[in-house]
Every structure is written in structure tokens, then in C-alpha cells.
Design an enzyme around this catalytic site. Structure first.
Site, PDB file in Angstrom:
ATOM      1  N   LYS A  76       0.798  -1.237   0.000  1.00  0.00           N
ATOM      2  CA  LYS A  76       0.000   0.000   0.000  1.00  0.00           C
ATOM      3  C   LYS A  76       0.830   1.286   0.000  1.00  0.00           C
ATOM      4  CE  LYS A  76      -4.014  -1.954   2.362  1.00  0.00           C
ATOM      5  NZ  LYS A  76      -5.061  -1.724   3.368  1.00  0.00           N
ATOM      6  N   ASP A 112      -9.766   2.968   2.567  1.00  0.00           N
ATOM      7  CA  ASP A 112      -9.854   2.286   3.875  1.00  0.00           C
ATOM      8  C   ASP A 112     -10.457   3.200   4.942  1.00  0.00           C
ATOM      9  OD1 ASP A 112      -8.755  -0.179   3.110  1.00  0.00           O
ATOM     10  OD2 ASP A 112      -6.718   0.562   3.374  1.00  0.00           O
TER      11      ASP A 112
END
Ligand code: ATR
Length: 289
Positions: A76, A112
Site C-alpha cells: 500500500k 480504507d
């Protein structure tokens, strides 16, 4: 009408999730259900990508005509080097989990944090403005959540972390975004006794399968007026949530965060509202499989 969204060459849409390891991912089940419920022809596959091949894999998105991919552990942060544009929130958070391919231009987003906040608002606390929030842990997941949380104008956010320096750095970095401070784990008892905390959010992995008996903070520090939220969804009720529920707290688990990070990704890729309930049902049944 409305189903004219197609992949390259008029083929079905292509999507995937890149990670290492990746075999346990529930994203393909969730997004396949979403595509079907939305009436879109497409495929979503797990893609096992080693760190040293990440750059090549990202080039492959455009070469192969993928409409979008998710990026998960451990990529990420590193993936930010390889996309063309990084959304402002993702830049601030320092992590990308969703890439959209718009005619060969790759844009990286972080869904997220906003996914978690949408889930918390829909499932537990409709309005976060003015609320006093304690966030336990200060890793990548916490950064996304705290950033999205600060956009909701909470009364205050306290970040408690085992390594206090990291929490203090985060509080300093985002002090212009709201009332944010750091707290040592040893000072949590004082904090919770002396100030009013409405919401407690565990972002650490403490309590995750297989170490399900563990607690990120002593259960005695919880009080019935608190909403207690845990990012973990395996198990669906962590020891923290079981203890919170037993004293009368409203509880919220990490399943919604997973579903809504996927919902935002789906919406960025397709421009359609995500079929959230079909997605949630698919994740639940793949967890039980
Ligand atoms: P993620 O991306 O899931 O947030 P991470 O970036 O590795 O993962 O961050 C994990 C967070 O959980 C950190 O805040 C970590 O605390 P440290 O900064 O002190 O390492 C916290 N954490 C993990 N295991 C922990 C444990 N056993 N006790 C307390 N905190 C823990």
C-alpha cells in the site's frame, strides 16, 4: 440500459487485488457478487505480486486493460511510486489501496479510512461531529481512519500507542485538521476516568485470530455509554467487543470497513452505487466457508 460499461475491446471489465500473500483474500468473492448484483459483466481476480515485481505489475494494469485494482499488504505504501496521480487524501495518509485506470492514466486512492467512517456512521454513530474519540494504535490503518475521522469534525481525537513517539508525530502532523493529541498506554486509565470519551476504536491487531483472547486495553476501562469499535473482523466479535457488549456498550466490528472500502472502490471504478448488502452477504458467506 446503463449496462454499457465495458472493458478494453468491448470485453468484460477486469479487476483484481494485488498482495503477498493473497490466497486468503475475500475481495474476489465480494466484488464478484457486486458486479453480478449491479448487472455488470466483469471479473475480479486475486493477483499474487512479490514486492520486487510490483512496478511491473502496475504497468500490467494498463497493458492488460484492467479497469481497476485493489492493493493490499505489503504494497500500500510502495505502490505510490508507480501510479500517475495520487488523490490528496491518499497522499496525506501515505497509502493507496485502490487504483483506477482511466484511459491509461492510473490514479491511486485510499478507501480504507473513508470506508471505515461510512461503516461507523451507517452502523453505529450517525453523526460524528463533536464526538470525543479514542483511537488505539497508530499504524497504517489508524492513519486512514484518523484522517477520515478528522473530516467529520469530531470534538477531539486521542491516539494511544505502545510506541508513543509515533502517536505524537501523527498528532503534530495533523494538528491543523482538528483537536488531536497523543496518549501513552499507561496514561489511558487516567484519560478515560478524567475525560469523556464517546467512541473507542481499536486499530491494532491485538485480538485477531488466532490470538483471540487478547485485549488491546484493559476491559475495566470501558464504560456503558461508549461505542466500542474494532477493525478486526476475524473473529467478528473480538474479546474487546465481547467485553464491551457484556457491560452494555454499543459495538461495531471491522466487517463494515472491509465492505465499504470495497464499496468506494467499486463506485470509483464503475460510477455506480455499490450493492453494499450483496457485498456484505458475500463476505459473510466466504468467512463461514
Ligand atoms: P496496520 O497497517 O494494520 O495498522 P501496522 O502499520 O503494522 O499495521 O500498525 C500496527 C499498530 O498496532 C501499531 O500502532 C502497533 O504499535 P507500535 O507502533 O508500538 O508497533 C500496534 N500493535 C501491534 N501489535 C501490538 C501489541 N501486541 N500491543 C500493542 N500495540 C500493538
Amino acid at each position: 440500459m446503463g449496462n454499457e460499461l465495458k472493458g478494453n475491446g468491448g470485453l468484460p471489465l477486469l479487476f483484481g487485488v494485488m498482495g503477498d500473500p493473497i490466497s486468503q483474500t475475500k475481495s474476489p468473492a465480494m466484488h464478484s457478487a457486486a458486479l453480478e448484483a449491479a448487472g455488470l459483466a466483469g471479473t475480479y481476480v486475486p493477483l499474487h505480486v512479490k514486492p520486487e515485481r510490483l512496478g511491473d505489475a502496475i504497468k500490467g494494469i494498463t497493458a492488460l486493460g484492467y479497469r481497476g485494482v485493489n492493493v493490499t499488504v505489503p504494497h500500500k505504501v510502495d505502490v505510490m511510486k508507480y501510479v500517475d496521480v495520487i488523490d490528496e487524501a491518499a497522499k496525506q495518509i501515505g497509502a493507496v489501496n485502490t487504483i483506477v485506470n482511466e484511459d491509461g492514466v492510473l490514479t491511486g486512492y485510499n478507501t480504507d479510512g473513508i470506508g471505515y467512517i461510512r461503516s461507523l456512521k451507517e452502523e453505529a454513530v450517525a453523526d460524528l461531529s463533536g464526538k470525543h474519540v479514542l483511537v488505539i494504535g497508530c499504524g497504517g490503518a489508524a492513519r486512514g481512519i484518523v484522517y477520515a475521522l478528522l473530516q467529520e469534525k469530531p470534538g477531539s481525537v486521542v491516539v494511544a500507542n505502545r510506541t508513543i513517539g509515533k502517536a505524537q508525530e501523527l498528532a503534530d502532523e495533523w494538528s491543523h485538521l482538528g483537536d488531536i493529541s497523543a496518549c501513552k498506554m499507561e496514561e489511558l486509565a487516567n484519560l478515560l476516568q478524567e475525560s469523556h470519551i464517546d467512541i473507542v476504536i481499536n486499530t491494532t491487531s491485538v485480538g485477531m485470530y488466532p490470538r483471540t483472547g487478547e485485549l488491546p486495553i484493559p476491559a475495566e476501562l470501558l464504560a456503558p455509554h461508549m461505542v466500542v469499535s474494532d477493525l478486526i473482523y476475524n473473529p467478528l466479535k473480538t474479546e474487546l467487543l465481547l467485553r464491551a457488549e457484556s457491560i452494555g456498550c454499543r459495538i461495531h466490528n471491522g466487517l463494515g470497513m472491509f465492505v465499504y472500502q470495497g464499496a468506494y472502490a467499486f463506485e470509483y471504478w464503475t460510477g455506480r452505487p455499490a450493492p453494499v448488502e450483496a457485498m456484505r452477504a458475500a463476505v459473510l458467506s466466504s468467512l463461514q466457508a
